[in-house]
Write a protein that holds these residues in place. Structure first.
Motif, PDB file in Angstrom:
ATOM      1  N   THR A 156       2.283   9.810 -10.135  1.00 14.14           N
ATOM      2  CA  THR A 156       1.522   9.905 -11.388  1.00 14.14           C
ATOM      3  C   THR A 156       0.477  11.004 -11.353  1.00 14.14           C
ATOM      4  N   GLY A 157       0.361  11.695 -10.217  1.00 19.83           N
ATOM      5  CA  GLY A 157      -0.591  12.792 -10.131  1.00 19.83           C
ATOM      6  C   GLY A 157      -2.037  12.322 -10.088  1.00 19.83           C
ATOM      7  N   ARG A 158      -2.282  11.135  -9.542  1.00 14.98           N
ATOM      8  CA  ARG A 158      -3.645  10.634  -9.436  1.00 14.98           C
ATOM      9  C   ARG A 158      -4.461  11.540  -8.529  1.00 14.98           C
ATOM     10  N   SER A 159      -5.748  11.362  -8.552  1.00 12.68           N
ATOM     11  CA  SER A 159      -6.632  12.216  -7.764  1.00 12.68           C
ATOM     12  C   SER A 159      -6.292  12.140  -6.280  1.00 12.68           C
ATOM     13  N   GLU A 160      -6.540  13.233  -5.622  1.00 11.58           N
ATOM     14  CA  GLU A 160      -6.272  13.287  -4.186  1.00 11.58           C
ATOM     15  C   GLU A 160      -7.118  12.263  -3.440  1.00 11.58           C
ATOM     16  N   SER A 161      -8.355  12.030  -3.904  1.00  8.85           N
ATOM     17  CA  SER A 161      -9.214  11.064  -3.218  1.00  8.85           C
ATOM     18  C   SER A 161      -8.647   9.643  -3.330  1.00  8.85           C
ATOM     19  N   GLN A 162      -8.061   9.325  -4.470  1.00 10.53           N
ATOM     20  CA  GLN A 162      -7.451   8.008  -4.650  1.00 10.53           C
ATOM     21  C   GLN A 162      -6.232   7.855  -3.738  1.00 10.53           C
ATOM     22  N   THR A 163      -5.413   8.875  -3.697  1.00  5.05           N
ATOM     23  CA  THR A 163      -4.232   8.854  -2.826  1.00  5.05           C
ATOM     24  C   THR A 163      -4.649   8.798  -1.359  1.00  5.05           C
ATOM     25  N   THR A 164      -5.676   9.566  -0.999  1.00  7.19           N
ATOM     26  CA  THR A 164      -6.157   9.576   0.379  1.00  7.19           C
ATOM     27  C   THR A 164      -6.719   8.217   0.771  1.00  7.19           C
ATOM     28  N   ALA A 165      -7.504   7.594  -0.110  1.00  8.37           N
ATOM     29  CA  ALA A 165      -8.064   6.267   0.181  1.00  8.37           C
ATOM     30  C   ALA A 165      -6.946   5.255   0.393  1.00  8.37           C
ATOM     31  N   CYS A 166      -5.920   5.336  -0.419  1.00  4.66           N
ATOM     32  CA  CYS A 166      -4.778   4.429  -0.275  1.00  4.66           C
ATOM     33  C   CYS A 166      -4.044   4.709   1.036  1.00  4.66           C
ATOM     34  N   ALA A 167      -3.910   5.977   1.383  1.00  5.41           N
ATOM     35  CA  ALA A 167      -3.250   6.344   2.644  1.00  5.41           C
ATOM     36  C   ALA A 167      -4.025   5.823   3.845  1.00  5.41           C
ATOM     37  N   LEU A 168      -5.343   5.871   3.786  1.00  3.43           N
ATOM     38  CA  LEU A 168      -6.167   5.345   4.878  1.00  3.43           C
ATOM     39  C   LEU A 168      -6.001   3.830   4.998  1.00  3.43           C
ATOM     40  N   ALA A 169      -5.964   3.145   3.856  1.00  4.93           N
ATOM     41  CA  ALA A 169      -5.737   1.689   3.868  1.00  4.93           C
ATOM     42  C   ALA A 169      -4.353   1.380   4.440  1.00  4.93           C
ATOM     43  N   LEU A 170      -3.367   2.177   4.061  1.00  3.74           N
ATOM     44  CA  LEU A 170      -2.007   1.996   4.579  1.00  3.74           C
ATOM     45  C   LEU A 170      -1.978   2.172   6.100  1.00  3.74           C
ATOM     46  N   ALA A 171      -2.643   3.203   6.599  1.00  6.54           N
ATOM     47  CA  ALA A 171      -2.687   3.434   8.042  1.00  6.54           C
ATOM     48  C   ALA A 171      -3.351   2.249   8.755  1.00  6.54           C
TER      49      ALA A 171
ATOM     50  N   LEU B 274       0.819  -1.208   0.000  1.00  3.49           N
ATOM     51  CA  LEU B 274       0.000   0.000   0.000  1.00  3.49           C
ATOM     52  C   LEU B 274       0.856   1.261   0.000  1.00  3.49           C
ATOM     53  N   GLU B 275       1.987   1.222   0.699  1.00  3.47           N
ATOM     54  CA  GLU B 275       2.897   2.366   0.676  1.00  3.47           C
ATOM     55  C   GLU B 275       3.463   2.571  -0.730  1.00  3.47           C
ATOM     56  N   TRP B 276       3.823   1.477  -1.379  1.00  7.79           N
ATOM     57  CA  TRP B 276       4.330   1.553  -2.740  1.00  7.79           C
ATOM     58  C   TRP B 276       3.256   2.127  -3.662  1.00  7.79           C
ATOM     59  N   ALA B 277       2.028   1.638  -3.528  1.00 12.04           N
ATOM     60  CA  ALA B 277       0.926   2.139  -4.351  1.00 12.04           C
ATOM     61  C   ALA B 277       0.713   3.628  -4.125  1.00 12.04           C
ATOM     62  N   MET B 278       0.732   4.042  -2.870  1.00 19.22           N
ATOM     63  CA  MET B 278       0.525   5.455  -2.547  1.00 19.22           C
ATOM     64  C   MET B 278       1.613   6.329  -3.175  1.00 19.22           C
ATOM     65  N   ASP B 279       2.851   5.874  -3.097  1.00 25.09           N
ATOM     66  CA  ASP B 279       3.944   6.627  -3.721  1.00 25.09           C
ATOM     67  C   ASP B 279       3.754   6.722  -5.228  1.00 25.09           C
ATOM     68  N   LEU B 280       3.327   5.633  -5.839  1.00 22.44           N
ATOM     69  CA  LEU B 280       3.083   5.650  -7.280  1.00 22.44           C
ATOM     70  C   LEU B 280       1.925   6.577  -7.631  1.00 22.44           C
ATOM     71  N   TYR B 281       0.861   6.549  -6.832  1.00 20.13           N
ATOM     72  CA  TYR B 281      -0.261   7.463  -7.071  1.00 20.13           C
ATOM     73  C   TYR B 281       0.213   8.910  -7.020  1.00 20.13           C
TER      74      TYR B 281
END
Length: 161
Positions: free
Chosen positions: A135-150, A125-132
């Motif tokens: 790549t400039g993905r939406s903030e909501s996508q990055t935030t959702a990934c960050a919540l899953a990571l936490a 999940l940390e790797w995915a978040m860094d990739l998001y």
């Protein structure tokens, strides 16, 4: 599928997609495109039907990326973790773009979380978040990934106590 706060959401405890309004899904099912239909069937708990239709789509797909990920989600709901992992690995190998790799790694992280492998889930999940972010993905996508990571880190910490 795009998140619809009125129809479904990601449960913060399990990291699984859950239905808020099944009728929306039932109404959409007859006219849904094939891949969306598989996803909907999975969300409705009609897992055998979803797997059968997903496998048929995958067998004839010229572009396998999205069918692999949708079918992997169905397999996760069936607790077929090895089968889901094999599909996710194939999707990862064919990702070819960082945004797609991020999506696959996020799904791998959620599978590992589902399996109770929280430390490995956190790493993916940390790797995915860094990739998001890269790549400039939406903030909501990055935030959702960050919540899953936490959440994965929290469970990993508990597991190691």
């Amino acid at each position: 599928m795009a998140e619809n706060s009125q129809a479904w959401r990601t449960d913060p405890a399990s990291l699984r997609e859950v239905i808020d309004d099944p009728q929306i899904f039932e109404n959409r099912l007859p006219t849904a495109p094939p891949l969306e239909r598989v996803w909907i069937l999975g969300m409705l708990g009609r897992l055998k039907e979803a797997a059968r239709e997903g496998e048929a789509i995958l067998a004839t797909a010229s572009n396998r990326f999205h069918p692999l990920l949708i079918l992997a989600q169905v397999y996760l709901r069936q607790y077929r973790w090895h089968d889901a992992a094999m599909l996710q690995e194939e999707a990862l190998q064919g990702a070819r773009k960082l945004a797609r790799e991020a999506l696959v790694r996020e799904q791998i992280g959620k599978r590992l979380f589902d399996e109770g492998r929280y430390q490995a889930a956190a790493a993916e999940l940390e790797w995915a978040m860094d990739l998001y972010r890269t790549t400039g993905r939406s903030e909501s996508q990055t935030t959702a990934c960050a919540l899953a990571l936490a959440r994965a880190r929290e469970e990993s910490f508990k597991q190691n106590q």
